[in-house]
Design an enzyme around this catalytic site. Structure first.
Site, PDB file in Angstrom:
ATOM      1  N   GLU A  17     -20.479 -38.732 -18.522  1.00  0.00           N
ATOM      2  CA  GLU A  17     -19.138 -40.044 -18.609  1.00  0.00           C
ATOM      3  C   GLU A  17     -20.001 -41.360 -17.568  1.00  0.00           C
ATOM      4  O   GLU A  17     -19.358 -42.359 -17.091  1.00  0.00           O
ATOM      5  CB  GLU A  17     -18.066 -39.973 -18.399  1.00  0.00           C
ATOM      6  CG  GLU A  17     -17.148 -38.700 -19.133  1.00  0.00           C
ATOM      7  CD  GLU A  17     -17.392 -36.943 -18.830  1.00  0.00           C
ATOM      8  OE1 GLU A  17     -17.010 -35.987 -18.918  1.00  0.00           O
ATOM      9  OE2 GLU A  17     -18.577 -37.297 -18.450  1.00  0.00           O
ATOM     10  N   ASP A 104     -17.745 -33.787 -20.132  1.00  0.00           N
ATOM     11  CA  ASP A 104     -16.573 -32.964 -19.638  1.00  0.00           C
ATOM     12  C   ASP A 104     -15.586 -31.875 -20.596  1.00  0.00           C
ATOM     13  O   ASP A 104     -15.919 -32.348 -21.933  1.00  0.00           O
ATOM     14  CB  ASP A 104     -15.622 -33.751 -18.376  1.00  0.00           C
ATOM     15  CG  ASP A 104     -15.828 -33.952 -17.846  1.00  0.00           C
ATOM     16  OD1 ASP A 104     -17.269 -33.914 -17.267  1.00  0.00           O
ATOM     17  OD2 ASP A 104     -14.866 -34.580 -16.643  1.00  0.00           O
ATOM     18  N   ASP A 106     -12.869 -30.733 -20.991  1.00  0.00           N
ATOM     19  CA  ASP A 106     -11.935 -30.625 -21.588  1.00  0.00           C
ATOM     20  C   ASP A 106     -11.204 -31.465 -22.449  1.00  0.00           C
ATOM     21  O   ASP A 106     -12.414 -32.084 -23.527  1.00  0.00           O
ATOM     22  CB  ASP A 106     -10.752 -31.038 -19.982  1.00  0.00           C
ATOM     23  CG  ASP A 106     -11.213 -32.416 -19.779  1.00  0.00           C
ATOM     24  OD1 ASP A 106     -11.681 -32.741 -20.158  1.00  0.00           O
ATOM     25  OD2 ASP A 106     -10.457 -32.592 -18.388  1.00  0.00           O
ATOM     26  N   GLU A 108     -10.232 -35.004 -22.682  1.00  0.00           N
ATOM     27  CA  GLU A 108     -10.625 -36.367 -22.642  1.00  0.00           C
ATOM     28  C   GLU A 108     -12.200 -36.014 -22.057  1.00  0.00           C
ATOM     29  O   GLU A 108     -12.383 -36.647 -23.426  1.00  0.00           O
ATOM     30  CB  GLU A 108     -10.630 -36.646 -21.293  1.00  0.00           C
ATOM     31  CG  GLU A 108      -8.481 -36.652 -20.561  1.00  0.00           C
ATOM     32  CD  GLU A 108      -8.420 -37.517 -21.618  1.00  0.00           C
ATOM     33  OE1 GLU A 108      -9.269 -39.049 -22.150  1.00  0.00           O
ATOM     34  OE2 GLU A 108      -6.855 -37.587 -21.885  1.00  0.00           O
ATOM     35  N   TYR A 331     -15.766 -27.770 -12.174  1.00  0.00           N
ATOM     36  CA  TYR A 331     -15.289 -28.271 -12.775  1.00  0.00           C
ATOM     37  C   TYR A 331     -13.779 -28.654 -11.959  1.00  0.00           C
ATOM     38  O   TYR A 331     -13.388 -27.525 -11.567  1.00  0.00           O
ATOM     39  CB  TYR A 331     -15.270 -28.579 -14.090  1.00  0.00           C
ATOM     40  CG  TYR A 331     -14.900 -29.780 -14.668  1.00  0.00           C
ATOM     41  CD1 TYR A 331     -14.817 -30.769 -14.936  1.00  0.00           C
ATOM     42  CD2 TYR A 331     -13.604 -29.733 -15.542  1.00  0.00           C
ATOM     43  CE1 TYR A 331     -14.485 -32.072 -15.505  1.00  0.00           C
ATOM     44  CE2 TYR A 331     -13.313 -30.425 -16.155  1.00  0.00           C
ATOM     45  CZ  TYR A 331     -13.346 -32.107 -16.076  1.00  0.00           C
ATOM     46  OH  TYR A 331     -12.677 -32.436 -16.739  1.00  0.00           O
ATOM     47  N   ARG A 333     -10.674 -30.069 -12.716  1.00  0.00           N
ATOM     48  CA  ARG A 333      -9.728 -30.194 -13.657  1.00  0.00           C
ATOM     49  C   ARG A 333      -9.125 -28.317 -14.490  1.00  0.00           C
ATOM     50  O   ARG A 333     -10.098 -28.187 -15.360  1.00  0.00           O
ATOM     51  CB  ARG A 333      -9.963 -30.845 -14.880  1.00  0.00           C
ATOM     52  CG  ARG A 333      -9.581 -32.536 -14.068  1.00  0.00           C
ATOM     53  CD  ARG A 333      -9.684 -33.696 -14.860  1.00  0.00           C
ATOM     54  NE  ARG A 333     -10.007 -35.203 -14.094  1.00  0.00           N
ATOM     55  CZ  ARG A 333     -11.064 -35.566 -14.204  1.00  0.00           C
ATOM     56  NH1 ARG A 333     -12.241 -34.777 -15.025  1.00  0.00           N
ATOM     57  NH2 ARG A 333     -10.936 -36.808 -13.340  1.00  0.00           N
ATOM     58  N   HIS A 378     -11.337 -21.887 -18.489  1.00  0.00           N
ATOM     59  CA  HIS A 378     -12.358 -21.554 -17.443  1.00  0.00           C
ATOM     60  C   HIS A 378     -12.390 -21.527 -16.246  1.00  0.00           C
ATOM     61  O   HIS A 378     -11.190 -20.873 -15.355  1.00  0.00           O
ATOM     62  CB  HIS A 378     -13.774 -22.766 -18.003  1.00  0.00           C
ATOM     63  CG  HIS A 378     -12.752 -24.440 -17.969  1.00  0.00           C
ATOM     64  ND1 HIS A 378     -12.012 -24.944 -16.547  1.00  0.00           N
ATOM     65  CD2 HIS A 378     -12.498 -25.668 -18.304  1.00  0.00           C
ATOM     66  CE1 HIS A 378     -11.625 -25.485 -16.533  1.00  0.00           C
ATOM     67  NE2 HIS A 378     -11.772 -26.439 -17.624  1.00  0.00           N
TER      68      HIS A 378
END
Length: 893
Positions: A17, A104, A106, A108, A331, A333, A378
């Site tokens: 990203e 990532d 997740d 998104e 990570y 989130r 996770h």
């Protein structure tokens, strides 16, 4: 971006990203790979009508960007600012042999990977890389076991995006029509506003109560050690505390059970008890064990960083993103408190080496979270790698803010694998005739995890000392001497407003929204003028009251706490493959077991009375009939025909009936002139407007009244007729500059008082007023070199923040202050810092991301201004052209 050496078969293209993440992964992968950033989502639903493709513009659903009549088919467009980057990625794909999507892990991130495939249409092997930390080991493991794109996660993200679009785009226009422009509604945003408004209503309805108790000081006769104890009972009746009063009326909930003291009765009680002997009635001692807190989730990290470090949710997430992308933490989130076996071993090794064997529990601590959502299953947030880097080793590599956040994460993670804190709690009851006094003590026999981490404290060692309350070693029946009895007055307090940490906690506990979105939600409600900050508290505006009133009265389901939490559960079920996203969208929009969004909004435009919605009744006393109204130019009070603007910075709970009458009285006085201007013979008034107090000259029916703002430090009460005339004289003509032959003026502007002479300007020092400055002083200032505040520098010409050299331009990256706000530059590209973004939040990696995004858009097109043509200008132009033609003809003749 990191470029590798190309192999004979072509390189493997890795897409992530952000440029910062690309740089870190590029260093790990080395030759044979090229790592490039997509710079976030490369396509999305249309942002405005300009983005909607021509073939859809005439469709009745076009403004939504979603075809609600054809299975909610979304229109995805590549925005103009991403087209350059998309072309670059397509060109790189032409020479690549493999495509690795390393976005990532997740929803998104999964959606970004899916959109990349849909847009780039690669004709080569595609691999999805998933990892929760950017370390060599994690990247290599991901390369050996790539997977396909998870369609369940993609559908869950798409369903969430469509629901949020329909909610916002269908309800926001209703708010514009009934309350005011630029307002917005959101699935989680509107519920967050409701929470904040309801808390303010509790504060408005709150009635304080005053109660008294007594603090006694006693000395143990043998050792001479003293203790302080508070009065808890007299005879059979308890002494109340704040929680025993009804907040709505300020009376005791159970008056028969309590003795309510006032000042007189408290003093009388002191006089009766003081001469009497005291003794220890009872001593109760109990051991305790305190377990450490689990490692951080997104929500608990935001809460603790706000409480302990003073960071906003936005700052915390920005810093955590940078730490993750540079390989320092996992990570950021996540809703999980689980740690991998590798992480547990790393933490336990640190406990052993840094604190000693006695601090290491016999077995590893296992933390489990009741998390249904697969994407959150996770790890917790922790330092990256199998060996956690000591914070002190990173001081030179991280900014001060990054270091403080890393240090917090490191301590919380290590403390989670540390032994329990152990100690004893002791309670003494002191008897003085029929009165009982109580005091509690606490000793820490073994600090355990508290040596590493104390929640809410920045210094565990200092906090340990504060946590111990030592009491003298007394036993039941021991005699005490009463040294002093001090009557104490207390006033009950209204419920606290939400801080960012408290709001985050409340939303998390209610299951509303995702913690990873809380930072952007808080930013949105601040930007929309729904709330403002007072200290660290979130205070609702009257606009928020009006919006909440509309939603509660006409769309209650959409801000129902349980309903919103259920929506979140349903979206999570889609991500786990347990529910079908199309069925969910149909029920949400068209209805099923309950009314859908479209049914709820039917006839609302006709049904809702804008005046009623924008009228807020605050006061219980109906006889005064004073109300707050939200108008086009802000909130105001109304009492019959009399109105008065409300100061924007006044919190709603501070608007008492007395304050309201005072504001209205001041407004009425403003209708009476201060006096008559001796020169113009027009009345001069002191008024209070939306942007503060000002003076005005002119009759009520004058079209061109003259206004002048008060200078800094002036108050309406201090304004005399003479001073008002001087204010209205600005700009003042001080006279002619003999050197330039131009007039010199004293003025007051947006950035303070200043003088002008032709094109020359100089700011006035604080000690010189534009009302008093003389020509000689002005000429002296004009003769001095101008101290330029160049766009991007502070007054002393220094950058607000200086970073390392840019990998693109080779020049240092600077944060500078300009005429239109702070901006960051690498010597070639300038990009304005987003609204609400603080200096502390800007890290080197975030600066690189902003510059890369701006560079990807290409140079800003120069605006062409077309002169507005009117009938008048057309006639003038025609006359000029006719004259010109006549002259030319005459000359030729």
């Amino acid at each position: 971006m990191v470029t590798s050496t190309k192999s004979k078969d072509g390189y493997s293209l890795v897409i992530v990203e952000s440029p910062a993440k690309a740089r870190t992964i590029g260093h790990i992968l080395g030759d044979g790979y090229r790592v490039e950033a997509s710079i976030g989502h490369i396509r999305d639903l249309p942002r405005n009508s300009k983005d909607i493709p021509a073939q859809y513009k005439k469709e009745k659903w076009a403004n939504l960007g979603v075809n609600v009549d054809a299975n909610f088919e979304p229109i995805y467009v590549v925005s103009s600012d991403k087209q350059k980057q998309v072309k670059k990625l397509k060109d790189l794909l032409n020479e690549a042999s493999n495509l690795y999507l390393a976005t990532d892990e997740d929803r998104e991130g999964e959606a970004i990977s899916w959109h990349l495939v849909e847009t780039l249409k690669p004709k080569l092997p595609i691999h999805r890389l998933v990892f929760h930390e950017i370390t060599k080991k994690a990247i290599n493991e991901a390369l050996t076991s790539p997977r396909a794109i998870d369609n369940d996660l993609v559908q869950a993200q798409e369903a969430r995006r469509i629901v949020d679009r329909l909610y916002g785009y269908e309800i926001s226009p209703l708010l514009w029509r009934k309350i005011g422009p630029k307002l917005s509604a959101g699935r989680v945003q509107s519920v967050a506003v409701r929470l904040i408004v309801e808390r303010e209503k509790e504060r408005i309805a709150f009635h304080s109560a005053t109660y008294w108790d007594i603090l006694g000081t006693f000395t143990e006769n043998e050792s001479g050690k003293s203790l302080q104890a508070g009065l808890i009972a007299v005879g059979t009746k308890k002494i109340p505390s704040g929680k025993d009063f009804d907040p709505k009326n300020g009376t005791l909930n159970n008056p028969n059970a309590y003795l309510l003291l006032d000042e007189i009765t408290a003093v009388e009680l002191v006089n009766r008890l003081k001469p009497l002997p005291a003794k220890v009635k009872s001593v109760e001692e109990k051991p305790y064990n305190e377990k450490p807190y689990p490692p951080f989730t997104t929500s608990t990290l935001q809460q603790e960083a706000n409480r302990k470090l003073g960071f906003t949710a936005k700052t915390t997430m920005s810093l955590a993103q940078g730490l993750y992308e540079n390989g320092y933490i996992t990570y950021m989130r996540t809703d999980s408190t689980n740690l991998s076996e590798e992480a547990v071993n790393a933490a336990r090794n640190l406990v052993l080496t840094q604190y000693g064997k006695e601090y290491l529990p016999d077995s590893a601590r296992i933390y489990k979270t009741n998390v249904k959502n697969a994407q959150e299953a996770h790890e917790a947030i922790r330092p990256a790698g199998s060996v956690f880097e000591l914070p002190d080793n990173l001081k030179d590599k991280l900014t001060r803010e990054e270091f403080r956040l890393y240090d917090l994460i490191w301590k919380r993670t290590v403390a989670s694998q540390t032994a329990d804190a152990r100690g004893k709690r002791k309670q003494l009851i002191v008897e003085l005739d029929d009165a009982l006094f109580s005091v509690s003590g606490k000793t820490i026999d073994f600090p355990g995890y508290l040596r590493v981490y104390v929640e809410g404290s920045d210094d565990p060692s200092a906090e340990l000392a504060d946590r111990e309350i030592l009491l003298p070693a007394v036993k039941t029946g021991d005699s005490l001497t009463c040294n002093n009895l001090d009557p104490k007055s207390h006033v009950t307090q209204p419920p606290s407003r939400y801080s960012e940490a408290a709001l985050t906690k409340e939303l998390t506990e209610r299951g509303i929204g995702r913690p990873s979105t809380y930072a952007s939600i808080i930013e949105t409600i601040l930007n929309r003028n729904y709330v403002f900050k007072k200290g660290g508290a979130l205070v609702p505006t009257w606009v928020a009251f009006a919006v909440n009133q509309l939603m509660e009265e006409h769309l209650p389901d959409l801000i129902n706490y349980d309903f919103t939490a259920q929506m979140e559960d349903q979206l999570d079920a889609i991500s786990r493959g347990e529910s079908e996203h199309l069925n969910y969208l149909k029920e949400f929009y068209f209805g099923g077991k309950r009314h859908g969004l479209r049914q709820l909004l039917d006839n609302k435009v006709e049904e809702i009375n804008a005046r009623d919605i924008c009228t807020i009744s605050v006061f219980d006393d109906e006889t005064d009939q004073i109300v707050v109204r939200v108008g086009k130019f802000g909130p105001y009070l109304q009492h019959g025909e009399l109105t008065a603007n409300l100061p924007e910075e006044l919190p709603p709970d501070e608007l008492t009936i007395t304050k309201a009458k005072e504001i209205l009285a001041n407004a009425q006085r403003a209708e009476e002139p201060l006096g008559i201007d001796p020169q113009t013979q027009k009345p001069i008034y002191v008024k209070n407007g939306r942007f503060g107090p000002y003076v005005q000259r002119g009759f009520p029916d004058d079209e061109n009244k003259q206004n002048a703002a008060l200078l800094k430090g002036m108050s309406p009460e201090s304004i005399t007729l003479e001073l008002a005339v001087k204010l209205l004289s600005l700009p003042r003509n001080l006279g002619m500059n003999p050197e330039k032959g131009e007039e010199v003026f004293a003025r007051d502007g947006k950035f303070g008082p200043y003088i002008t002479c032709g094109d020359e300007t100089r700011s006035l020092p604080n000690e010189i007023s534009p009302l008093e400055i003389e020509l000689s002083q002005a000429l002296e200032l004009l003769s001095q070199p101008k101290v330029r505040t160049a766009r991007g520098t502070s007054r002393n010409n220094e950058p607000l923040k200086l970073f390392d050299e840019s990998p693109v331009t080779g020049k240092p990256i600077k944060l500078l202050s300009g005429r239109f706000g702070n901006y960051v530059t690498d010597g070639t590209t300038n990009v304005t810092i987003p609204k609400g973004f603080t200096i502390e939040e800007l890290t080197f990696d975030r600066a690189l991301d902003l510059l890369a995004e701006k560079a990807a858009k290409g140079p800003t097109a120069k605006r062409r201004f077309t002169k507005k043509t009117t009938k008048k200008t057309t006639k003038k132009t025609a006359k000029k052209a006719a004259k010109k033609t006549t002259k030319k003809t005459t000359k030729k003749a």
